[in-house]
Write a protein that holds these residues in place. Structure first.
Motif, mmCIF file in Angstrom:
data_model
loop_
_atom_site.group_PDB
_atom_site.id
_atom_site.type_symbol
_atom_site.label_atom_id
_atom_site.label_comp_id
_atom_site.label_asym_id
_atom_site.label_seq_id
_atom_site.Cartn_x
_atom_site.Cartn_y
_atom_site.Cartn_z
ATOM 1 N N ALA A 100 0.834 -1.206 0.000
ATOM 2 C CA ALA A 100 0.000 0.000 0.000
ATOM 3 C C ALA A 100 0.867 1.255 0.000
ATOM 4 O O ALA A 100 0.570 2.226 -0.705
ATOM 5 C CB ALA A 100 -0.938 -0.012 1.205
ATOM 6 N N LEU A 101 1.953 1.241 0.776
ATOM 7 C CA LEU A 101 2.851 2.398 0.801
ATOM 8 C C LEU A 101 3.530 2.575 -0.552
ATOM 9 O O LEU A 101 3.642 3.698 -1.053
ATOM 10 C CB LEU A 101 3.891 2.236 1.920
ATOM 11 C CG LEU A 101 4.904 3.364 2.070
ATOM 12 C CD1 LEU A 101 4.219 4.701 2.334
ATOM 13 C CD2 LEU A 101 5.893 3.028 3.182
ATOM 14 N N VAL A 102 3.983 1.486 -1.159
ATOM 15 C CA VAL A 102 4.609 1.562 -2.487
ATOM 16 C C VAL A 102 3.605 2.136 -3.492
ATOM 17 O O VAL A 102 3.961 2.988 -4.318
ATOM 18 C CB VAL A 102 5.139 0.185 -2.944
ATOM 19 C CG1 VAL A 102 5.604 0.230 -4.399
ATOM 20 C CG2 VAL A 102 6.277 -0.281 -2.044
ATOM 21 N N ASP A 103 2.350 1.689 -3.426
ATOM 22 C CA ASP A 103 1.318 2.222 -4.324
ATOM 23 C C ASP A 103 1.127 3.724 -4.124
ATOM 24 O O ASP A 103 1.005 4.468 -5.099
ATOM 25 C CB ASP A 103 -0.011 1.505 -4.101
ATOM 26 C CG ASP A 103 0.001 0.067 -4.603
ATOM 27 O OD1 ASP A 103 0.922 -0.308 -5.370
ATOM 28 O OD2 ASP A 103 -0.911 -0.688 -4.205
ATOM 29 N N ASP A 104 1.120 4.164 -2.869
ATOM 30 C CA ASP A 104 0.980 5.597 -2.597
ATOM 31 C C ASP A 104 2.159 6.383 -3.153
ATOM 32 O O ASP A 104 1.988 7.451 -3.742
ATOM 33 C CB ASP A 104 0.860 5.856 -1.094
ATOM 34 C CG ASP A 104 -0.452 5.366 -0.505
ATOM 35 O OD1 ASP A 104 -1.420 5.156 -1.273
ATOM 36 O OD2 ASP A 104 -0.506 5.195 0.733
ATOM 37 N N VAL A 105 3.357 5.863 -2.968
ATOM 38 C CA VAL A 105 4.559 6.530 -3.486
ATOM 39 C C VAL A 105 4.509 6.574 -5.011
ATOM 40 O O VAL A 105 4.771 7.616 -5.626
ATOM 41 C CB VAL A 105 5.840 5.829 -2.978
ATOM 42 C CG1 VAL A 105 7.068 6.313 -3.740
ATOM 43 C CG2 VAL A 105 6.006 6.048 -1.478
ATOM 44 N N ARG A 106 4.139 5.464 -5.630
ATOM 45 C CA ARG A 106 4.042 5.414 -7.094
ATOM 46 C C ARG A 106 3.026 6.447 -7.597
ATOM 47 O O ARG A 106 3.292 7.178 -8.552
ATOM 48 C CB ARG A 106 3.653 4.013 -7.544
ATOM 49 C CG ARG A 106 3.612 3.853 -9.061
ATOM 50 C CD ARG A 106 3.278 2.423 -9.489
ATOM 51 N NE ARG A 106 4.390 1.539 -9.155
ATOM 52 C CZ ARG A 106 4.344 0.567 -8.225
ATOM 53 N NH1 ARG A 106 3.234 0.352 -7.547
ATOM 54 N NH2 ARG A 106 5.395 -0.174 -7.971
ATOM 55 N N GLU A 107 1.875 6.518 -6.939
ATOM 56 C CA GLU A 107 0.852 7.485 -7.347
ATOM 57 C C GLU A 107 1.340 8.919 -7.160
ATOM 58 O O GLU A 107 1.102 9.781 -8.013
ATOM 59 C CB GLU A 107 -0.440 7.254 -6.558
ATOM 60 C CG GLU A 107 -1.587 8.099 -7.064
ATOM 61 C CD GLU A 107 -2.887 7.833 -6.330
ATOM 62 O OE1 GLU A 107 -3.747 8.733 -6.363
ATOM 63 O OE2 GLU A 107 -3.049 6.759 -5.716
#
Length: 168
Positions: A100-107
């Protein structure tokens, strides 16, 4: 085990019969605490307006939970002798929170709020910083909460859209 038997209430043989072993009991307790931790983090970002807000709120919830639950935090994130579940690659359900954190960073990168790069590396760096602050507060309760909060704000500021305004 005695305290748990008083809380449930049951006898130690009943407890061991239900779980099969002390290790299985500990693993079940760890998985339950980790589920509560994940729920707290998920709830913290539910109303966030942007990936930046989710990153910031996730870090705040991580710190808050760790300081409010130092025993569970130590077992889940600072122990090597805890039995680990093989179905989670050795760490109880670790992938869900990091993913979830990686997804937030990617976004955040996709919308230009963070410089392009490796989202996994930046997420790990962010997690390491929040984990370090939380561990410091758990191990040294005399560190003023305000100092930990200020350090978390420094981290959030480093990941803010304004940081890149003059350096792109």
């Amino acid at each position: 085990v005695a305290g748990l038997c008083l809380a449930v209430p049951c006898t130690p043989p009943s407890l061991y019969h239900h779980f099969g072993s002390v290790n299985q009991l500990i693993l079940t307790a760890c998985e339950r605490e980790f589920a509560l931790f994940r729920e707290r983090l998920a709830a913290s970002v539910a109303a966030a307006a942007s990936p930046q807000d989710r990153i910031r709120q996730r870090g705040r919830a991580y710190l808050d939970w760790g300081l409010a639950n130092p025993g569970a935090y130590r077992v889940l994130f600072m122990s090597v002798g805890v039995p680990r579940s093989p179905r989670h690659g050795g760490v109880p359900a670790a992938g869900a929170g990091l993913a979830a954190l990686v997804d937030d960073v990617r976004e955040a990168m996709d919308v230009g709020h963070l410089d392009a790069g490796d989202p996994m590396a930046l997420a790990l760096a962010h997690w390491a910083a929040v984990h370090g602050l939380t561990s410091l507060g758990v191990i040294n309760p005399e560190v003023p909460r305000g100092v930990l909060d200020a350090a978390l704000e420094v981290l959030a500021h480093a990941l803010s859209p304004q940081r890149g305004a003059g350096h792109r």
